[in-house]
Design a protein around this motif. Sequence first.
Motif, PDB file in Angstrom:
ATOM      1  N   VAL A   8       1.029  -1.748   0.440  1.00 30.12           N
ATOM      2  CA  VAL A   8       0.084   0.082  -0.254  1.00 30.12           C
ATOM      3  C   VAL A   8       1.027   1.164   0.279  1.00 30.12           C
ATOM      4  N   ILE A   9       0.975   1.624  -0.748  1.00 28.55           N
ATOM      5  CA  ILE A   9       1.405   3.186  -0.789  1.00 28.55           C
ATOM      6  C   ILE A   9       0.671   4.297  -0.618  1.00 28.55           C
ATOM      7  N   SER A  10       0.712   4.986   0.469  1.00 28.61           N
ATOM      8  CA  SER A  10      -0.632   5.995   0.788  1.00 28.61           C
ATOM      9  C   SER A  10       0.283   7.003   1.914  1.00 28.61           C
ATOM     10  N   ASP A  11      -0.767   8.131   2.338  1.00 23.44           N
ATOM     11  CA  ASP A  11      -0.116   8.808   3.610  1.00 23.44           C
ATOM     12  C   ASP A  11       0.147   8.190   4.696  1.00 23.44           C
ATOM     13  N   PRO A  12       1.197   8.673   5.501  1.00 20.91           N
ATOM     14  CA  PRO A  12       1.371   8.063   6.862  1.00 20.91           C
ATOM     15  C   PRO A  12      -0.073   7.344   7.694  1.00 20.91           C
ATOM     16  N   LEU A  13       0.259   5.824   6.866  1.00 17.21           N
ATOM     17  CA  LEU A  13      -1.400   5.521   8.247  1.00 17.21           C
ATOM     18  C   LEU A  13      -1.695   5.888   9.415  1.00 17.21           C
ATOM     19  N   CYS A  40       3.706   2.021   2.635  1.00 18.83           N
ATOM     20  CA  CYS A  40       5.160   2.884   2.364  1.00 18.83           C
ATOM     21  C   CYS A  40       4.771   4.234   1.672  1.00 18.83           C
ATOM     22  N   GLY A  41       5.183   5.503   1.635  1.00 24.39           N
ATOM     23  CA  GLY A  41       4.339   6.319   1.114  1.00 24.39           C
ATOM     24  C   GLY A  41       5.752   6.327  -0.184  1.00 24.39           C
ATOM     25  N   PRO A  42       4.662   7.722  -1.199  1.00 21.78           N
ATOM     26  CA  PRO A  42       5.677   8.048  -2.370  1.00 21.78           C
ATOM     27  C   PRO A  42       6.791   8.202  -2.208  1.00 21.78           C
ATOM     28  N   ALA A  43       7.536   8.853  -1.743  1.00 22.50           N
ATOM     29  CA  ALA A  43       8.267   9.458  -1.254  1.00 22.50           C
ATOM     30  C   ALA A  43       9.759   8.408  -1.143  1.00 22.50           C
ATOM     31  N   ASP A  44       9.070   6.588  -0.957  1.00 21.26           N
ATOM     32  CA  ASP A  44       9.509   6.232  -0.628  1.00 21.26           C
ATOM     33  C   ASP A  44      10.085   4.903  -1.676  1.00 21.26           C
ATOM     34  N   LEU A  76      -1.168  -0.747  -4.152  1.00 15.87           N
ATOM     35  CA  LEU A  76      -2.678  -0.556  -4.082  1.00 15.87           C
ATOM     36  C   LEU A  76      -2.021   1.244  -3.937  1.00 15.87           C
ATOM     37  N   LEU A  77      -2.054   2.095  -5.193  1.00 14.61           N
ATOM     38  CA  LEU A  77      -1.499   3.990  -4.978  1.00 14.61           C
ATOM     39  C   LEU A  77      -2.768   4.334  -4.493  1.00 14.61           C
ATOM     40  N   ARG A  78      -2.394   5.012  -2.889  1.00 12.01           N
ATOM     41  CA  ARG A  78      -3.645   5.195  -2.496  1.00 12.01           C
ATOM     42  C   ARG A  78      -3.153   6.850  -1.506  1.00 12.01           C
ATOM     43  N   PRO A  79      -2.390   7.791  -1.437  1.00 16.19           N
ATOM     44  CA  PRO A  79      -2.043   8.548  -1.518  1.00 16.19           C
ATOM     45  C   PRO A  79      -2.872   9.586  -2.159  1.00 16.19           C
ATOM     46  N   GLU A  80      -3.599  10.540  -1.391  1.00 12.86           N
ATOM     47  CA  GLU A  80      -4.629  11.266  -0.783  1.00 12.86           C
ATOM     48  C   GLU A  80      -3.989  12.460  -2.588  1.00 12.86           C
ATOM     49  N   PRO A  81      -4.946  13.004  -3.115  1.00 11.55           N
ATOM     50  CA  PRO A  81      -4.864  13.800  -4.196  1.00 11.55           C
ATOM     51  C   PRO A  81      -4.699  15.504  -3.645  1.00 11.55           C
ATOM     52  N   PRO A  82      -4.335  16.455  -4.385  1.00  8.85           N
ATOM     53  CA  PRO A  82      -4.001  16.242  -5.947  1.00  8.85           C
ATOM     54  C   PRO A  82      -2.822  15.573  -6.106  1.00  8.85           C
ATOM     55  N   TYR A  87       3.114  13.041  -6.217  1.00  7.50           N
ATOM     56  CA  TYR A  87       1.774  11.994  -7.542  1.00  7.50           C
ATOM     57  C   TYR A  87       2.323  11.578  -8.359  1.00  7.50           C
ATOM     58  N   LEU A  88       2.705  12.370  -9.352  1.00  4.08           N
ATOM     59  CA  LEU A  88       3.134  12.120 -10.378  1.00  4.08           C
ATOM     60  C   LEU A  88       4.595  11.559 -10.293  1.00  4.08           C
ATOM     61  N   ASP A  89       5.432  11.507  -9.743  1.00  2.00           N
ATOM     62  CA  ASP A  89       6.304  11.225  -9.614  1.00  2.00           C
ATOM     63  C   ASP A  89       6.584   9.974  -9.735  1.00  2.00           C
ATOM     64  N   ALA A  90       5.283   9.449  -7.776  1.00  2.00           N
ATOM     65  CA  ALA A  90       4.947   7.829  -8.102  1.00  2.00           C
ATOM     66  C   ALA A  90       4.798   6.522  -8.974  1.00  2.00           C
ATOM     67  N   THR A  91       3.730   7.765  -9.692  1.00  2.00           N
ATOM     68  CA  THR A  91       2.582   7.277 -11.090  1.00  2.00           C
ATOM     69  C   THR A  91       4.151   7.058 -12.294  1.00  2.00           C
ATOM     70  N   LEU A  92       5.042   7.443 -12.111  1.00  2.00           N
ATOM     71  CA  LEU A  92       5.956   7.139 -13.098  1.00  2.00           C
ATOM     72  C   LEU A  92       7.156   5.709 -12.668  1.00  2.00           C
ATOM     73  N   VAL A  93       8.051   6.240 -11.549  1.00  2.00           N
ATOM     74  CA  VAL A  93       8.480   4.953 -10.810  1.00  2.00           C
ATOM     75  C   VAL A  93       7.784   3.848 -11.155  1.00  2.00           C
ATOM     76  N   LEU A  94       6.146   4.028 -10.490  1.00  2.00           N
ATOM     77  CA  LEU A  94       5.372   2.385 -11.310  1.00  2.00           C
ATOM     78  C   LEU A  94       5.105   1.629 -12.298  1.00  2.00           C
ATOM     79  N   ASP A  95       5.430   2.572 -13.424  1.00  2.00           N
ATOM     80  CA  ASP A  95       5.516   2.575 -14.702  1.00  2.00           C
ATOM     81  C   ASP A  95       6.105   0.884 -14.826  1.00  2.00           C
ATOM     82  N   ARG A  96       7.907   0.684 -13.745  1.00  2.00           N
ATOM     83  CA  ARG A  96       7.943  -0.019 -14.264  1.00  2.00           C
ATOM     84  C   ARG A  96       7.645  -1.515 -13.517  1.00  2.00           C
ATOM     85  N   VAL A  97       6.396  -1.303 -12.631  1.00  2.02           N
ATOM     86  CA  VAL A  97       5.914  -2.583 -12.615  1.00  2.02           C
ATOM     87  C   VAL A  97       5.583  -3.102 -13.537  1.00  2.02           C
TER      88      VAL A  97
END
Length: 306
Positions: A8-13, A40-44, A76-82, A87-97
Motif C-alpha cells: 500500500v502506497i499512501s499517506d502515513p497510515l 510506504c509513502g510516495p517518497a519511499d 494499491l496506489l492510495r495517496p490523497e489527491p491532488p 503524485y506524478l513522480d510516484a506513478t512514473l516509478v510504478l510504470d516499471r512494474v
Amino acid sequence: MSGMDLLVISDPLDRLDPAVDTTLGIVSAAVARGHRVRACGPADLAIVDGAAVARTYDVRRGDTRWTRLEDADAVLLRPEPPVDRRYLDATLVLDRVDRARTLMVNDPRGVRIANEKLWALEHPDLGPPTLVTASAELIADFVGRHQECVIKPIDGFSGHGVLRLGDHDPNAASIIELSTDGGRRQVVVQPWLERVRDGNKRLFVHDGEPVAAALRFPVENGDFRVGMPARMVGIDDRDRGICDRLRPGLSDLGLFLVGLDVIDGLLIEVNVTSSGALRECDRLLGSTLCADFVDLMEDTTQGRSS
C-alpha cells in the motif's frame, strides 16, 4: 488462497482516520484475512537497476526493508489527491512494474490520463453541459445561459475550491477571477443541479462492475456540498448504462477501483485516485465494501505469474 502480498502506497497510515478512511478499511480487511501487508509513502519509491523498489514496513510488525514491487501480488496506489508533482513522480516509478505479475490499483498510466473532473467528457452525453476554460468571458456567457452554476478547480478534491455561481451574484466577477487565478488557470463550470437535494449518488465500481451505491446529501448548515453517505440505494438501469459505457475505457486504463458521482442520472465525476467512501458506508450503513474488495483482489491475483 494461501495469502496475498499487498503493498500500500499512501499517506502515513497512522495519520489517517480509521473511522472513515477507505485505505485503512482495505488494509484492515486484508490483515483480518491473514494477508501480508506492507506500506510506504510516495517518497519511499525508487528505481534500482531498472526495477521499481520501495522502502516498506510491515503494517503489523513494523519491520522495514527494501521491497521489489513485482514481488507483491497487488500494489494499491492510495495517496490523497491532488495529483501533484509528488503524485506524478510516484506513478512514473510504478510504470516499471509488470502488470502481468502484479495487480495495480489503480494503474499509474490510467491515473495520469483519467482526470477525475474531465475524463467523463469522453462521453459528454452522460453528464450535464460542461465548460472547461480560463476565460471570464466564456464563463460569464455560460452562467448567463444556465443562471445557476458550480465552478470548481480541475485538480480539486473533497469539495475543496467548489463554489456556487449565480448570474446575478454581485460577487460573480470576483469568484471567476479567484477561481481562474485571473485567467491563468482552467476551471470546470457546470449547471447547478437542483436535484442534488435528492442525493448525490456514489456508485462503487470494482473491475468495471457496479457493486453498490450510496446517497450523500448537502450538509444541513447551508453548505451546498455533500456530506457523509446517508443510505445505501439500489443500482438502477441508468447506473448500469453509465457503467456499460465506461467499462471498456476503465479496463483499457487499468482503473480497477473507481467511484462514480451521479446526480439526477448525470455523471459528474470519475474518482480514480484515492477513491473513497467504502469505509464510511461500512461503518455508517453496515455494508462490507472493503472486505468485498479484498475478495475481488484475491480472485484477480490468483494464477498470475510469480
